[in-house]
Design a protein around this motif. Structure first.
Motif, PDB file in Angstrom:
ATOM      1  N   HIS A 276      21.718  14.355 -15.724  1.00  0.00           N
ATOM      2  CA  HIS A 276      21.619  13.432 -14.588  1.00  0.00           C
ATOM      3  C   HIS A 276      22.931  12.728 -14.266  1.00  0.00           C
ATOM      4  O   HIS A 276      23.094  12.209 -13.162  1.00  0.00           O
ATOM      5  CB  HIS A 276      20.555  12.366 -14.887  1.00  0.00           C
ATOM      6  CG  HIS A 276      19.202  12.932 -15.149  1.00  0.00           C
ATOM      7  ND1 HIS A 276      18.484  12.637 -16.289  1.00  0.00           N
ATOM      8  CD2 HIS A 276      18.435  13.780 -14.425  1.00  0.00           C
ATOM      9  CE1 HIS A 276      17.322  13.264 -16.259  1.00  0.00           C
ATOM     10  NE2 HIS A 276      17.268  13.973 -15.148  1.00  0.00           N
ATOM     11  N   CYS A 277      23.864  12.689 -15.227  1.00  0.00           N
ATOM     12  CA  CYS A 277      25.113  11.956 -15.014  1.00  0.00           C
ATOM     13  C   CYS A 277      26.159  12.477 -15.988  1.00  0.00           C
ATOM     14  O   CYS A 277      25.820  12.874 -17.109  1.00  0.00           O
ATOM     15  CB  CYS A 277      24.898  10.455 -15.232  1.00  0.00           C
ATOM     16  SG  CYS A 277      26.394   9.441 -15.104  1.00  0.00           S
ATOM     17  N   PRO A 300      26.847  12.937 -10.704  1.00  0.00           N
ATOM     18  CA  PRO A 300      27.717  11.773 -10.502  1.00  0.00           C
ATOM     19  C   PRO A 300      28.572  11.567 -11.744  1.00  0.00           C
ATOM     20  O   PRO A 300      28.112  11.780 -12.870  1.00  0.00           O
ATOM     21  CB  PRO A 300      26.724  10.619 -10.321  1.00  0.00           C
ATOM     22  CG  PRO A 300      25.418  11.252 -10.010  1.00  0.00           C
ATOM     23  CD  PRO A 300      25.422  12.590 -10.680  1.00  0.00           C
ATOM     24  N   ARG A 319      31.333   6.505 -10.183  1.00  0.00           N
ATOM     25  CA  ARG A 319      31.840   5.162 -10.394  1.00  0.00           C
ATOM     26  C   ARG A 319      33.081   5.195 -11.287  1.00  0.00           C
ATOM     27  O   ARG A 319      33.125   5.924 -12.277  1.00  0.00           O
ATOM     28  CB  ARG A 319      30.766   4.266 -11.032  1.00  0.00           C
ATOM     29  CG  ARG A 319      29.563   3.998 -10.133  1.00  0.00           C
ATOM     30  CD  ARG A 319      29.957   3.118  -8.963  1.00  0.00           C
ATOM     31  NE  ARG A 319      28.837   2.764  -8.102  1.00  0.00           N
ATOM     32  CZ  ARG A 319      28.524   3.406  -6.978  1.00  0.00           C
ATOM     33  NH1 ARG A 319      29.253   4.463  -6.602  1.00  0.00           N
ATOM     34  NH2 ARG A 319      27.504   3.008  -6.233  1.00  0.00           N
ATOM     35  N   GLU A 338      27.171   0.446 -15.036  1.00  0.00           N
ATOM     36  CA  GLU A 338      27.075   1.500 -14.027  1.00  0.00           C
ATOM     37  C   GLU A 338      25.964   2.489 -14.356  1.00  0.00           C
ATOM     38  O   GLU A 338      25.212   2.929 -13.473  1.00  0.00           O
ATOM     39  CB  GLU A 338      28.414   2.238 -13.911  1.00  0.00           C
ATOM     40  CG  GLU A 338      29.594   1.357 -13.548  1.00  0.00           C
ATOM     41  CD  GLU A 338      29.486   0.768 -12.149  1.00  0.00           C
ATOM     42  OE1 GLU A 338      28.563   1.140 -11.391  1.00  0.00           O
ATOM     43  OE2 GLU A 338      30.335  -0.087 -11.801  1.00  0.00           O
ATOM     44  N   ASP A 341      22.555   1.014 -13.657  1.00  0.00           N
ATOM     45  CA  ASP A 341      22.220   1.069 -12.230  1.00  0.00           C
ATOM     46  C   ASP A 341      21.616   2.427 -11.871  1.00  0.00           C
ATOM     47  O   ASP A 341      20.636   2.511 -11.116  1.00  0.00           O
ATOM     48  CB  ASP A 341      23.464   0.820 -11.378  1.00  0.00           C
ATOM     49  CG  ASP A 341      23.866  -0.645 -11.358  1.00  0.00           C
ATOM     50  OD1 ASP A 341      23.053  -1.493 -11.776  1.00  0.00           O
ATOM     51  OD2 ASP A 341      25.004  -0.936 -10.943  1.00  0.00           O
ATOM     52  N   LEU A 342      22.207   3.497 -12.385  1.00  0.00           N
ATOM     53  CA  LEU A 342      21.684   4.838 -12.103  1.00  0.00           C
ATOM     54  C   LEU A 342      20.317   5.043 -12.726  1.00  0.00           C
ATOM     55  O   LEU A 342      19.457   5.729 -12.161  1.00  0.00           O
ATOM     56  CB  LEU A 342      22.656   5.900 -12.622  1.00  0.00           C
ATOM     57  CG  LEU A 342      24.065   5.911 -12.013  1.00  0.00           C
ATOM     58  CD1 LEU A 342      24.903   7.016 -12.646  1.00  0.00           C
ATOM     59  CD2 LEU A 342      23.993   6.096 -10.508  1.00  0.00           C
ATOM     60  N   ASN A 343      20.109   4.453 -13.895  1.00  0.00           N
ATOM     61  CA  ASN A 343      18.813   4.571 -14.555  1.00  0.00           C
ATOM     62  C   ASN A 343      17.724   3.826 -13.791  1.00  0.00           C
ATOM     63  O   ASN A 343      16.586   4.305 -13.660  1.00  0.00           O
ATOM     64  CB  ASN A 343      18.918   4.014 -15.979  1.00  0.00           C
ATOM     65  CG  ASN A 343      17.599   4.067 -16.718  1.00  0.00           C
ATOM     66  OD1 ASN A 343      17.114   5.141 -17.053  1.00  0.00           O
ATOM     67  ND2 ASN A 343      17.001   2.905 -16.977  1.00  0.00           N
ATOM     68  N   ASP A 346      16.827   5.509  -8.962  1.00  0.00           N
ATOM     69  CA  ASP A 346      16.973   6.963  -8.879  1.00  0.00           C
ATOM     70  C   ASP A 346      17.406   7.413  -7.488  1.00  0.00           C
ATOM     71  O   ASP A 346      18.031   8.465  -7.341  1.00  0.00           O
ATOM     72  CB  ASP A 346      15.675   7.671  -9.266  1.00  0.00           C
ATOM     73  CG  ASP A 346      15.912   9.116  -9.664  1.00  0.00           C
ATOM     74  OD1 ASP A 346      16.755   9.357 -10.559  1.00  0.00           O
ATOM     75  OD2 ASP A 346      15.282  10.016  -9.056  1.00  0.00           O
ATOM     76  N   ARG A 349      21.052   7.408  -7.694  1.00  0.00           N
ATOM     77  CA  ARG A 349      21.525   8.568  -8.455  1.00  0.00           C
ATOM     78  C   ARG A 349      21.508   9.825  -7.596  1.00  0.00           C
ATOM     79  O   ARG A 349      22.470  10.600  -7.582  1.00  0.00           O
ATOM     80  CB  ARG A 349      20.665   8.774  -9.701  1.00  0.00           C
ATOM     81  CG  ARG A 349      21.154   9.929 -10.587  1.00  0.00           C
ATOM     82  CD  ARG A 349      20.139  10.275 -11.664  1.00  0.00           C
ATOM     83  NE  ARG A 349      18.933  10.858 -11.097  1.00  0.00           N
ATOM     84  CZ  ARG A 349      18.799  12.144 -10.789  1.00  0.00           C
ATOM     85  NH1 ARG A 349      19.804  12.987 -10.971  1.00  0.00           N
ATOM     86  NH2 ARG A 349      17.659  12.598 -10.305  1.00  0.00           N
ATOM     87  N   LEU A 352      24.359   9.737  -5.057  1.00  0.00           N
ATOM     88  CA  LEU A 352      25.642  10.054  -5.675  1.00  0.00           C
ATOM     89  C   LEU A 352      25.722  11.529  -6.067  1.00  0.00           C
ATOM     90  O   LEU A 352      26.802  12.131  -6.026  1.00  0.00           O
ATOM     91  CB  LEU A 352      25.885   9.168  -6.891  1.00  0.00           C
ATOM     92  CG  LEU A 352      26.090   7.674  -6.619  1.00  0.00           C
ATOM     93  CD1 LEU A 352      26.331   6.919  -7.926  1.00  0.00           C
ATOM     94  CD2 LEU A 352      27.239   7.431  -5.658  1.00  0.00           C
TER      95      LEU A 352
END
Length: 393
Positions: A276-277, A300, A319, A338, A341-343, A346, A349, A352
């Protein structure tokens, strides 16, 4: 390959790459560069490894000059480009062959504050001290002055590398990265995330001090204290494997942070597609090929404002965390902010992730090379279709 569509390109490279290059050429449609392979007999039987790579490179750069002179005697060339080793501290002598010369893109001038190496084994800190001394010495190296002064244009990967060059060379430096992204990136979809599913973070980096894996672990410790459900898979190998494993055990994070070791390229891409990141707290990467790979997989990117990756990541694709005046703990908390925030969001997320795919398309090989050639043509006043001798890895 892209340059060969509109230019006559000769790539002068090391003999050890012949068995990789020639089969690939057979599968490549359209115009192709001509590859010339060279090896010095003096080092033919010396194995290539991390210890011998640099001396072999330096000797190769000298021994290749007669071959380059022979090629220049066979045809007219408009520009010679030297691409590797990609470090400003190792000059090329091809600027003395009477053909307009372009050096780079080169990095190697990137540095990170020593406070970010606090707590690492003594060896890592000594290596950083030595590296910093080498960077500073570049400003006073007469051989580097002489070789680089022959370049009409110098591509530097970052502003830090430009500043590491002698002052009288900086006016011919342009900031330009040497990497491009997969042109098929827009065909990939970012990973979906189910409700209550942990946020899956991935990191690709060798297990060395300057790669910042210790900062990633500190970030995961902060996320755990905040109750954020997240996992981190780190792909790469290095001599800090045992030390990092002990650090994970000491923090009680070995259930959510996994050091997965080396995996082949395609397998790494599969892991990215299910994440996811992409977390990348590297301290002084000149470039960041793995960042472009993350973009191509709709990831992202969360990185630091150090080195080259910060120039790739935009507010629409990830970010960038500031490091000025901060120590490891403060940076880890900022990275955790950061990620949290994504967690929590969604939709952010996914936005991005779409931006990462778009950014990957912007940084495609076609765009990167076309931009570089516009700069070269502008400085050298050469025309489209000119001959190019290109030094390649």
């Amino acid at each position: 390959m892209h340059l060969a569509k509109t230019h006559d390109v000769i790539v002068l490279t090391h003999e050890r790459f012949r068995n990789d290059i020639e089969p690939a050429l057979n599968n490549f449609p359209g115009p192709r560069p001509r590859f010339v392979f060279h090896e010095t007999r003096l080092l033919r039987r010396v194995p290539f490894n991390s210890i011998t790579a640099l001396p072999k490179y330096i000797i190769w750069q000298l021994s290749v000059l007669p071959t380059a002179i022979r090629l220049i005697g066979e045809a007219r060339y408009d520009v010679i480009m030297h691409l590797t080793m990609g470090t400003f501290r190792y000059p090329s002598w091809l600027g003395f062959l009477g053909v307009p010369f372009v050096f780079g893109p080169a990095g190697g001038g990137e540095r990170a504050p020593m406070r970010f190496f606090h707590g690492l084994p003594v060896r890592e800190r000594l290596v950083e001290f030595a590296r910093t001394a080498l960077i500073v010495s570049g400003k006073f190296d007469p051989l580097l002055w002489i070789a680089h002064s022959r370049a009409r244009l110098i591509f530097a990967r970052t502003e830090q590398t430009r500043q590491a060059l002698p002052f009288f060379l900086r006016n011919r430096v342009v900031i330009r990265q040497e990497i491009g992204s997969d042109p098929t990136a827009d065909k990939r979809e970012p990973a979906a995330r189910l409700p209550e599913e942990p946020l899956r973070l991935v990191m690709g980096a060798r297990l060395l001090g300057w790669k910042g894996v210790h900062i990633a672990i500190e970030t995961m410790a902060v996320l755990r204290t905040r109750g954020v459900c997240a996992t981190l898979d780190v792909f790469g190998q290095g001599h800090l494997q045992e030390w990092l494993t002990g650090k994970l055990r000491g923090l009680g994070l070995d259930d959510c942070v996994r050091l997965r070791g080396y995996v082949p390229f395609e397998e790494m891409q599969q892991h990215m597609r299910s994440a996811h990141c992409f977390l990348f707290p590297s301290l002084h990467d000149s470039g960041g090929t793995v960042v472009l790979e993350a973009f191509g997989n709709g990831l992202p990117v969360v990185c630091l404002d150090l080195g080259g990756p910060k120039d790739f990541v935009t507010r629409e694709s990830g970010r960038v965390v500031g490091t000025a005046g901060r120590g490891i703990g403060e940076v880890a908390r900022a990275l955790a902010d950061e990620i949290e925030d994504l967690n929590r969001d969604d939709a952010l997320r996914r936005k991005l992730a779409a931006g990462a795919l778009a950014r990957g398309r912007e940084l495609s090989w076609v765009n990167q090379m076309d931009g570089a050639m516009r700069l070269i043509n502008g400085v050298l006043d050469t025309s489209t279709g000119s001959d190019v001798v290109e030094m390649e890895r």
